[in-house]
Enzyme design. Structure first.
Site, PDB file in Angstrom:
ATOM      1  N   CYS A 152       0.868  -1.179   0.000  1.00 33.01           N
ATOM      2  CA  CYS A 152       0.000   0.000   0.000  1.00 33.01           C
ATOM      3  C   CYS A 152       0.900   1.222   0.000  1.00 33.01           C
ATOM      4  O   CYS A 152       1.904   1.264   0.720  1.00 33.01           O
ATOM      5  CB  CYS A 152      -0.904   0.015   1.230  1.00 33.01           C
ATOM      6  SG  CYS A 152      -1.980   1.488   1.285  1.00 33.01           S
ATOM      7  N   CYS A 156       0.893   1.235  10.364  1.00 32.27           N
ATOM      8  CA  CYS A 156       0.420   0.065   9.614  1.00 32.27           C
ATOM      9  C   CYS A 156       1.559  -0.699   8.949  1.00 32.27           C
ATOM     10  O   CYS A 156       2.365  -0.117   8.210  1.00 32.27           O
ATOM     11  CB  CYS A 156      -0.573   0.528   8.554  1.00 32.27           C
ATOM     12  SG  CYS A 156      -1.065  -0.784   7.420  1.00 32.27           S
ATOM     13  N   GLY A 199      -3.628  -3.131   1.372  1.00 37.39           N
ATOM     14  CA  GLY A 199      -3.974  -2.219   0.284  1.00 37.39           C
ATOM     15  C   GLY A 199      -5.141  -1.300   0.546  1.00 37.39           C
ATOM     16  O   GLY A 199      -5.889  -1.470   1.510  1.00 37.39           O
ATOM     17  N   SER A 240     -13.355  -0.958   3.241  1.00 35.19           N
ATOM     18  CA  SER A 240     -12.727  -0.059   4.212  1.00 35.19           C
ATOM     19  C   SER A 240     -11.771   0.872   3.485  1.00 35.19           C
ATOM     20  O   SER A 240     -10.917   0.436   2.716  1.00 35.19           O
ATOM     21  CB  SER A 240     -11.961  -0.895   5.244  1.00 35.19           C
ATOM     22  OG  SER A 240     -11.255  -0.060   6.132  1.00 35.19           O
ATOM     23  N   SER A 254     -11.685   4.689   7.739  1.00 35.21           N
ATOM     24  CA  SER A 254     -10.654   4.699   8.772  1.00 35.21           C
ATOM     25  C   SER A 254     -10.388   6.145   9.155  1.00 35.21           C
ATOM     26  O   SER A 254      -9.562   6.822   8.548  1.00 35.21           O
ATOM     27  CB  SER A 254      -9.377   4.043   8.233  1.00 35.21           C
ATOM     28  OG  SER A 254      -9.636   2.704   7.910  1.00 35.21           O
ATOM     29  N   HIS A 263      -9.727   7.483  12.512  1.00 37.62           N
ATOM     30  CA  HIS A 263      -8.568   7.396  13.408  1.00 37.62           C
ATOM     31  C   HIS A 263      -8.154   8.663  14.151  1.00 37.62           C
ATOM     32  O   HIS A 263      -7.282   8.606  15.019  1.00 37.62           O
ATOM     33  CB  HIS A 263      -7.327   6.854  12.699  1.00 37.62           C
ATOM     34  CG  HIS A 263      -7.495   5.498  12.077  1.00 37.62           C
ATOM     35  ND1 HIS A 263      -8.361   4.540  12.548  1.00 37.62           N
ATOM     36  CD2 HIS A 263      -6.887   4.925  10.989  1.00 37.62           C
ATOM     37  CE1 HIS A 263      -8.285   3.460  11.793  1.00 37.62           C
ATOM     38  NE2 HIS A 263      -7.405   3.671  10.843  1.00 37.62           N
TER      39      HIS A 263
HETATM   40  N1  SAH Z   1      -6.461   0.731   3.425  1.00 32.54           N
HETATM   41  C1  SAH Z   1      -7.739   0.538   3.967  1.00 32.54           C
HETATM   42  C2  SAH Z   1      -8.078  -0.915   4.232  1.00 32.54           C
HETATM   43  C3  SAH Z   1      -6.995  -1.787   4.764  1.00 32.54           C
HETATM   44  S1  SAH Z   1      -6.442  -1.401   6.392  1.00 32.54           S
HETATM   45  C4  SAH Z   1      -7.920   1.392   5.237  1.00 32.54           C
HETATM   46  O1  SAH Z   1      -6.934   1.949   5.700  1.00 32.54           O
HETATM   47  O2  SAH Z   1      -9.056   1.496   5.704  1.00 32.54           O
HETATM   48  C5  SAH Z   1      -7.827  -1.987   7.373  1.00 32.54           C
HETATM   49  C6  SAH Z   1      -7.914  -1.375   8.754  1.00 32.54           C
HETATM   50  O3  SAH Z   1      -6.913  -1.886   9.627  1.00 32.54           O
HETATM   51  C7  SAH Z   1      -7.760   0.121   8.774  1.00 32.54           C
HETATM   52  O4  SAH Z   1      -8.751   0.704   9.603  1.00 32.54           O
HETATM   53  C8  SAH Z   1      -6.382   0.280   9.376  1.00 32.54           C
HETATM   54  O5  SAH Z   1      -6.206   1.542   9.949  1.00 32.54           O
HETATM   55  C9  SAH Z   1      -6.345  -0.823  10.376  1.00 32.54           C
HETATM   56  N2  SAH Z   1      -5.011  -1.209  10.856  1.00 32.54           N
HETATM   57  C10 SAH Z   1      -3.830  -1.123  10.215  1.00 32.54           C
HETATM   58  N3  SAH Z   1      -2.825  -1.620  10.984  1.00 32.54           N
HETATM   59  C11 SAH Z   1      -3.403  -2.028  12.134  1.00 32.54           C
HETATM   60  C12 SAH Z   1      -2.915  -2.651  13.313  1.00 32.54           C
HETATM   61  N4  SAH Z   1      -1.633  -2.959  13.458  1.00 32.54           N
HETATM   62  N5  SAH Z   1      -3.801  -2.932  14.288  1.00 32.54           N
HETATM   63  C13 SAH Z   1      -5.124  -2.677  14.143  1.00 32.54           C
HETATM   64  N6  SAH Z   1      -5.642  -2.111  13.057  1.00 32.54           N
HETATM   65  C14 SAH Z   1      -4.798  -1.785  12.058  1.00 32.54           C
HETATM   66 FE1  SF4 Z   2      -2.658   1.545   3.495  1.00 31.91          FE
HETATM   67 FE2  SF4 Z   2      -4.838   1.162   5.038  1.00 31.91          FE
HETATM   68 FE3  SF4 Z   2      -2.360   0.525   5.924  1.00 31.91          FE
HETATM   69 FE4  SF4 Z   2      -3.022   3.076   5.644  1.00 31.91          FE
HETATM   70  S1  SF4 Z   2      -3.958   1.588   7.067  1.00 31.91           S
HETATM   71  S2  SF4 Z   2      -1.097   2.128   4.972  1.00 31.91           S
HETATM   72  S3  SF4 Z   2      -4.309   3.003   3.858  1.00 31.91           S
HETATM   73  S4  SF4 Z   2      -3.443  -0.431   4.236  1.00 31.91           S
END
Ligand code: SAH
Ligand code: SF4
Length: 362
Positions: free
Chosen positions: A107, A114, A168, A200, A223, A225
């Site tokens: 991504c 993340c 992604g 999402s 998301s 946050h």
């Molecule tokens: N890119 C999209 C979908 C994939 S991430 C998005 O960001 O929404 C899916 C979800 O997982 C998002 O809400 C992201 O913020 C969350 N996420 C990422 N890393 C995480 C982690 N280590 N613990 C909990 N949630 C996490």
């Molecule tokens: Fe990409 Fe979603 Fe991770 Fe942000 S949380 S880096 S948008 S996969």
């Protein structure tokens, strides 16, 4: 598996009658055939031809890891060009089976908490590569539960929920994602209710606008946050492209136009966005909207962020609820095998040697 339209086109080109496509879809999606040879309603020469020219899964399954309690299964898929992505099956105790799919390899949006973000963007997945992650786990469930196509009650034995929360940003691969959603939803294919499919996004405004005009009733999770642009920008670079104000205004339009509820995802990061002030600011920002808030306990990775912990999550929840906004706290399966949603990243490529990579290498 190619889409029904592509299948019909293919059969037509090959001079095979169109009714065969129904038998092929029935074999693959309802009876769990893993090779064309297993579809006994087809003549042998057609089976051989399909076997030689098409594949049921568009990727190889390199590894599969099941959590000790059997509730979570994580699979590592190798695409035909060698790209690696992960998908996860979560088997909830109430019988729901949910698959968390990836929409891209890596991504590019680099949210600092993340793991997928650290990989950078490699490429978009095709519609087939996305839908096949669900097909793979649907077949897995049929195989392991002994489900048959004739079962009157297949609950608990098939995939019935899909969330785009793997690797992604689905809204930067919009067309392929929506095409995969149609395959998932098609009653001749996976037959998953559109309301049980959740996309999402980190807040890609133009794609949210496109979704408003799509008749498919999928769920939208955003998301969010952080309750302020300043804070959001500090760990989600995408906020520089689409500001929080613009995002909220677009979501208001979305709700007005579709009458659907938006789910705000809020990952609870200790000492970053988990204070009572943040809770009040978030509630002020979204109050009055048709929405709900899903607090996500952070799955700790090697990135230096910490989980807010239960008592801070509970306090945050109480404040948001006091504004009459429904709040849930995500039940996160799979932490023990690094398979919780949003935690997916293929690390052995880079040899980081995390617990994730070690499990995959076993
Ligand atoms: N890119 C999209 C979908 C994939 S991430 C998005 O960001 O929404 C899916 C979800 O997982 C998002 O809400 C992201 O913020 C969350 N996420 C990422 N890393 C995480 C982690 N280590 N613990 C909990 N949630 C996490
Ligand atoms: Fe990409 Fe979603 Fe991770 Fe942000 S949380 S880096 S948008 S996969």
């Amino acid at each position: 598996m190619i889409t029904p339209t592509e299948l019909i086109d293919y059969l037509k080109q090959e001079g095979v009658p169109a009714y065969r496509s129904r038998q092929i879809l029935q074999g693959v999606y309802k009876e769990g055939a893993r090779t064309f040879d297993e579809i006994e309603t087809l003549p042998k020469d057609l089976r051989d031809k399909l076997q030689a020219e098409l594949s049921i899964l568009s990727f190889e399954v390199l590894k599969e890891v099941t959590s000790p309690n059997g509730e979570t299964v994580k699979a590592l898929f190798k695409m035909s060009d060698g790209a690696l992505v992960e998908g996860v099956l979560m088997r909830f105790r109430d019988g729901r089976n949910s698959v968390c799919v990836s929409s891209q390899v890596g991504c590019g949006l680099k949210c600092s908490f993340c793991a997928t973000g650290t990989m950078g963007f490699k490429r978009n997945l095709t519609s087939e590569e996305i839908a096949d992650q669900v097909l793979y786990f649907d077949q897995y469930l049929k195989r392991t539960t002994g489900a048959t196509a004739k079962d009157p009650d297949q609950s608990g034995k098939r995939v019935d929920h899909v969330i785009f929360m793997g690797m992604g940003e689905p809204f930067l691969n919009y067309e392929a994602v929506m095409s995969s959603v149609r395959t998932m939803n098609n009653p001749d294919c996976l037959g998953i209710a559109s309301r049980s499919i959740t996309l999402s996004t980190s807040g890609i405004v133009p794609s949210i606008k496109k979704l408003m005009d799509d008749p498919l009733q999928v769920n939208l999770a955003v998301s969010i946050h952080a309750p302020t642009q300043e804070l959001r920008k500090s760990f989600m670079p995408i906020a520089n492209a689409y500001s929080l104000d613009e995002l909220i205004a677009t979501l208001k339009d979305y709700i007005k136009k579709t009458h659907r509820r938006v789910s705000y995802e809020y990952v609870m990061l200790r000492d970053i966005n988990d204070s009572p002030t943040c809770a009040r600011q978030l509630a002020e920002l979204i109050r009055g909207q048709r929405c709900h808030v899903n607090l996500i306990p952070y799955n700790e990775t090697y990135l230096g962020f910490s989980n807010a912990g239960k008592s801070r999550i509970d306090a945050f929840r109480e404040i948001v609820e006091s504004y009459d906004i429904p709040v849930t706290v995500r039940v996160s399966l799979g932490q023990d095998i690094s398979a919780a949603c949003g935690q997916l990243a293929v690390e052995e490529e880079e040899g980081k040697g995390s617990a994730n990579a070690k499990l995959m290498a076993e």
